[in-house]
Structures are given as structure tokens and as C-alpha cells.
Design a protein around this motif. Structure first.
Motif, mmCIF file in Angstrom:
data_model
loop_
_atom_site.group_PDB
_atom_site.id
_atom_site.type_symbol
_atom_site.label_atom_id
_atom_site.label_comp_id
_atom_site.label_asym_id
_atom_site.label_seq_id
_atom_site.Cartn_x
_atom_site.Cartn_y
_atom_site.Cartn_z
ATOM 1 N N LEU A 60 -7.554 3.468 -9.771
ATOM 2 C CA LEU A 60 -8.613 2.912 -8.918
ATOM 3 C C LEU A 60 -9.005 3.890 -7.827
ATOM 4 N N ILE A 68 -3.795 4.797 -6.386
ATOM 5 C CA ILE A 68 -3.758 3.350 -6.565
ATOM 6 C C ILE A 68 -4.165 3.022 -7.995
ATOM 7 N N VAL A 77 -1.886 -4.575 -8.595
ATOM 8 C CA VAL A 77 -2.327 -3.269 -8.102
ATOM 9 C C VAL A 77 -1.111 -2.611 -7.470
ATOM 10 N N LYS A 79 0.124 0.735 -5.130
ATOM 11 C CA LYS A 79 -0.229 1.915 -4.323
ATOM 12 C C LYS A 79 0.997 2.821 -4.271
ATOM 13 N N GLN A 98 6.711 3.986 3.542
ATOM 14 C CA GLN A 98 5.341 3.534 3.795
ATOM 15 C C GLN A 98 5.053 2.158 3.187
ATOM 16 N N ASP A 201 -4.523 -0.820 4.088
ATOM 17 C CA ASP A 201 -3.800 0.164 4.892
ATOM 18 C C ASP A 201 -3.164 -0.541 6.086
#
Ligand SMILES: Nc1ncnc2c1ncn2[C@@H]1O[C@H](COP(=O)(O)OP(=O)(O)OP(=O)(O)O)[C@@H](O)[C@H]1O
Ligand SMILES: [Mg+2]
Length: 262
Positions: A60, A68, A77, A79, A98, A201
Motif C-alpha cells: 500500500l 505498509i 494491514v 506496517k 515503534q 502515525d
């Protein structure tokens, strides 16, 4: 974020789905091929079905430090974040990687009434030389445009004003509760078809000192302005700042920050 624990570590939900979050489980298992080799430690909601196969994942987004992918079959999904330094820093990269920071950040944002992707868990690679150091699992977002795209393509003054007013109000909530968004720019913000905002984010923190909260707010404003310097008019920016200040005035830690918005 470092010094305070969240009210719970339960996953965030979108505003449309605030049913009781499922219990998390800790598991170690062979990683699905998309994550790369080596052992991973997972913390996922039990409803997530992670297939081992590499097929079916669609790219993506290909960013400077992250990729991603979306897996249609599992409505998932992921990341994948690359290490920002080598060798990896033990505390920040293994303990508070993260993906985990974003997962916790989303829970804080949701508790404040702000929308995020529906987070389903995170994983950290235990291999020192792994290509990716962490993975954040979430549900795909419904259709959206990024905030920056909206500012670039929307010519209707009322719709632009509605977006900026909503953003000012949500920023007032976030900063006014003592949080700082570490990458606060218009491309890290999604606008849904119905006008609601979704914060992606979700790497936020809650600094212990007022000076650092003020610095965080100054940086966020400068970043917002810089990333949209050709896409937002002087008058729009002035009104946005005024609305941001009004929102801060009503939040617990907000009044002490208002004079940073000049
Ligand atoms: N849950 C999701 N569903 C659909 N698309 C998503 C989802 N999460 C992220 N995206 C897409 O991926 C893009 C990049 O996401 P994000 O901002 O989290 O990554 P990034 O900018 O690389 O992050 P970082 O700055 O932390 O490296 C988003 O702009 C959005 O288009
Ligand atoms: Mg981003």
C-alpha cells in the motif's frame, strides 16, 4: 509516554466500533514470511489470523523507513518499520519499539475521543540484524483522503474551513491533555468521506515538563505550516490558530500553552 502507563493496554477502536476490546495474548511463533526471517514476539488480539504464506499481501505504501501491506483475505494491514540505527538500541527498539509505541498511542488517542485505525496488535523482531524491527497490525481504513490532499484539491471554502476547525479542536484536545504528537503534519491525518478525522502515525508522548510540552506544540505548528506552506492561505491559518487556542482554553493543560500559538 515513557513515565506513565495507559489506563489500559487494550487496543484502540474506531469511533464507529467501541465494543469491549478483546483480550490480548502473548505468543511466540514462526513469523509469517512477509515479516522476514528470525524469531518475532507477537502481541495480537485473538481474532487476528496471521497466515504464514507470502502471497496475498499487497503493497500500500513504500516509505523511507517503513512499508505498509494489506492482506485482503484477513482484512489486515501491517506496517513494517525498519531500524533507524544499527546496531539497534535495546530499550527503544526491543522493549518500546515503534509498533508498540503507536499501538499504545492509539489507545490514548481513542480514550480522548480521537479516531485511529482499529489496532489489532504488534510484534517485535528478536533478531539483531533483521530487516524490519517491528510490525503494527491494524484493520484497513474506510475510504479517506489525506489532510494534505484535501488542502490541495478542495476548493470549497466551507469544506476547507470545516476540516481546519475539526483539526483545531482535536489538536486542542490532544495537546491540552498534555500529549505531544511526534510527527504532526497534514499527511499523517486522514479525512473520511463523512468529514471525520483519523489519526495515523500514532507515535505520541506525554512529556513530564511544561517546557517540553510547549516545545512539542511549537514544533507541531511549524511542521503543519511547513508541510502545507503553499496549500493554506494566511487567513485560513490565522483562523485555524485562533480555533486551536480556543480549544486549548477548554482542556486541562491547555491554558498554559495558548501563548505558543502566535
Ligand atoms: N490502517 C490503514 N488502512 C489503510 N491505509 C493505511 C493504514 N495505515 C496507513 N495507511 C496508509 O499508509 C500511509 C503511510 O502510513 P503512516 O503515516 O503510518 O506511515 P509512515 O509515514 O511511513 O510512518 P512513519 O513516519 O512512522 O515512518 C498512510 O498515509 C495511508 O495512506
Ligand atoms: Mg506518515
Amino acid at each position: 509516554m515513557r513515565d506513565r502507563k495507559p489506563a489500559s493496554e487494550q487496543p484502540g477502536t474506531t469511533a464507529g466500533d467501541r465494543s469491549a476490546p478483546p483480550v490480548l495474548e502473548r505468543v511466540r511463533r514462526r513469523a509469517p514470511a512477509i515479516l522476514g526471517g528470525g524469531p518475532w514476539r507477537f502481541r495480537l488480539t485473538p481474532d487476528v489470523d496471521l497466515p504464514g504464506a507470502v502471497t496475498g499481501w499487497r503493497l500500500l505504501y513504500d516509505g523511507a523507513h517503513s512499508r505498509i501491506y494489506r492482506l485482503e483475505a484477513a482484512a489486515l494491514v501491517v506496517k513494517l518499520a525498519e531500524p533507524r540505527s544499527r546496531p539497534r538500541d535495546d530499550l527503544r527498539k526491543y522493549v518500546m519499539c515503534q509498533a508498540r509505541r503507536e499501538y499504545r498511542g492509539a489507545a490514548f488517542l481513542n480514550a480522548l475521543g480521537l479516531d485511529t485505525p482499529d489496532m489489532r496488535g504488534w510484534a517485535v523482531s528478536l533478531a539483531p540484524g533483521a530487516h524490519y524491527e517491528s510490525a503494527l497490525f491494524m484493520r484497513p481504513l474506510p475510504p479517506f483522503v489525506s489532510g494534505l490532499r484535501l488542502l490541495r484539491s478542495e476548493s470549497d471554502a466551507d469544506r476547507r474551513a470545516a476540516f481546519l476547525a475539526r483539526l483545531a479542536s482535536e489538536l486542542g484536545t490532544l495537546f491540552g491533555h498534555g500529549f505531544v504528537h511526534k510527527d504532526c503534519h497534514f499527511d499523517n491525518l486522514c479525512v473520511r468521506d463523512d468529514g471525520r478525522l483519523v489519526w495515523i502515525d500514532c507515535d505520541i508522548r506525554r512529556p513530564g515538563s511544561a517546557a517540553r510540552r510547549r516545545q512539542g506544540l511549537r514544533r507541531a505548528l511549524a511542521l503543519l505550516r511547513r508541510t502545507a506552506r503553499n496549500d493554506i492561505g494566511e487567513r485560513e491559518w490565522r483562523i485555524f490558530k485562533q480555533q486551536f487556542g480556543e480549544a486549548l482554553a477548554h482542556a486541562p493543560n491547555g491554558p498554559s500553552l495558548i501563548d505558543e500559538i502566535q
